[in-house]
Motif scaffolding. Sequence first.
Motif, PDB file in Angstrom:
ATOM      1  N   MET A 200     -18.377 -53.731  38.827  1.00 28.50           N
ATOM      2  CA  MET A 200     -19.339 -52.840  38.168  1.00 28.50           C
ATOM      3  C   MET A 200     -20.294 -53.627  37.277  1.00 28.50           C
ATOM      4  SD  MET A 200     -17.126 -49.421  37.327  1.00 28.50           S
ATOM      5  CE  MET A 200     -18.555 -48.454  36.843  1.00 28.50           C
ATOM      6  N   HIS A 201     -19.820 -54.735  36.725  1.00 24.98           N
ATOM      7  CA  HIS A 201     -20.707 -55.615  35.958  1.00 24.98           C
ATOM      8  C   HIS A 201     -21.635 -56.379  36.907  1.00 24.98           C
ATOM      9  CE1 HIS A 201     -19.028 -55.274  31.862  1.00 24.98           C
ATOM     10  NE2 HIS A 201     -17.886 -55.031  32.479  1.00 24.98           N
ATOM     11  N   GLN A 202     -21.079 -56.797  38.039  1.00 25.01           N
ATOM     12  CA  GLN A 202     -21.842 -57.606  38.992  1.00 25.01           C
ATOM     13  C   GLN A 202     -23.080 -56.878  39.517  1.00 25.01           C
ATOM     14  OE1 GLN A 202     -20.176 -60.095  42.538  1.00 25.01           O
ATOM     15  NE2 GLN A 202     -20.563 -58.068  43.333  1.00 25.01           N
ATOM     16  N   ILE A 203     -22.947 -55.570  39.781  1.00 20.61           N
ATOM     17  CA  ILE A 203     -24.090 -54.830  40.344  1.00 20.61           C
ATOM     18  C   ILE A 203     -25.219 -54.666  39.337  1.00 20.61           C
ATOM     19  CG2 ILE A 203     -22.708 -53.563  42.054  1.00 20.61           C
ATOM     20  CD1 ILE A 203     -22.910 -51.116  40.135  1.00 20.61           C
ATOM     21  N   ALA A 204     -24.928 -54.993  38.059  1.00 24.99           N
ATOM     22  CA  ALA A 204     -25.969 -54.868  37.025  1.00 24.99           C
ATOM     23  C   ALA A 204     -26.744 -56.166  36.820  1.00 24.99           C
ATOM     24  CB  ALA A 204     -25.333 -54.422  35.704  1.00 24.99           C
TER      25      ALA A 204
END
Length: 348
Positions: A200-204
Amino acid sequence: MSAFLTCWQTLITFHLSSFFSHIINELIETERVYVEELQSIIEGYASEMDNPSLVHLIPAALQNKKDILFGNLPEIYEFHNRIFLKEIENCIENPELLARCFLKRKEDLQIYEKYCQNKPRSEALWRQCGDSIFFQECQRKLDHKLSLDAYLLKPVQRITKYQLLLKEMLKCSKNSEGTAELEEALATMLDIIKSVNDSMHQIAITGYEGDVGELGKLLMQGSFNVWTDHKKGHNKVKDLARFKPMQRHLFLYTKMLLFCKKREENTDGHEKTASYSFKNSLKMSTVGITENVKGDNKKFEIWYNGREEVYIIQASSVELKNTWISEIRKVLTGQLEACRGRTQSKSW
């Protein structure tokens, strides 16, 4: 006296066994409710978006965006309804098999990663359309006390619930048969939750021109103070960099280490959403680490190209620093072994 001790031990064993059964029953009952809730969302909302009598109530912003709003919820429902629920129901008579259910389905449970990655897009769409008459009508038909957005949170809540139940089971099965499998099952679920959170952090991440999917597995992510030291460049810049740390969010992949700057923005008056602006990257095949920096046991160094560039990284705790060093060491060791393997193949 020995008879009393035997009686006491039997009583404790019975109590623990009863508590263990209670946890399994709770797991099964809540799983049944969860499956029913997923079914109600799919039949009462998602399917109704194709209902000709309700099409005129669907707002324009929601047209052809069912997949964004619901993500892979149907896939999650199918897995739990057809497979996982039935498997854990079989554990009523054989509680020792429960841990194996989680271990056996480790790969299947990765579907939650995809769901959670889509969640920010789903929430943004809901903020646009959530007050429409269409959703109000669907909620009325289902007789739901809560609106759809509360039900779309259920999968996120459920995947975190499993590890809590496994922890409870471990408490009452210490040093007994099956403890090792329960510990392994708990570690598996914690690993899945970490993977979901990391993704979820990566997609940001914004501004990275490559494909993060080609960087290998995301192993770690987190925020640090970072100082840089470059052999090349002006002394003033070098000196300034020594004393003034940068706040950077690091993403450690098997092939690359990304340095990003965390930014938080308010979205339509709702809670802040984080994004990570890409700043720099280092190929893991070209870096080295210094595990201890004099004067601060929370710092370590990552250096590049024979210490031409040195990044001094300060963690928030010694434990966090050691976790990152351990993961980086594993990556570098794996690369070394792979290199040796290639060299041996060539020599053959």
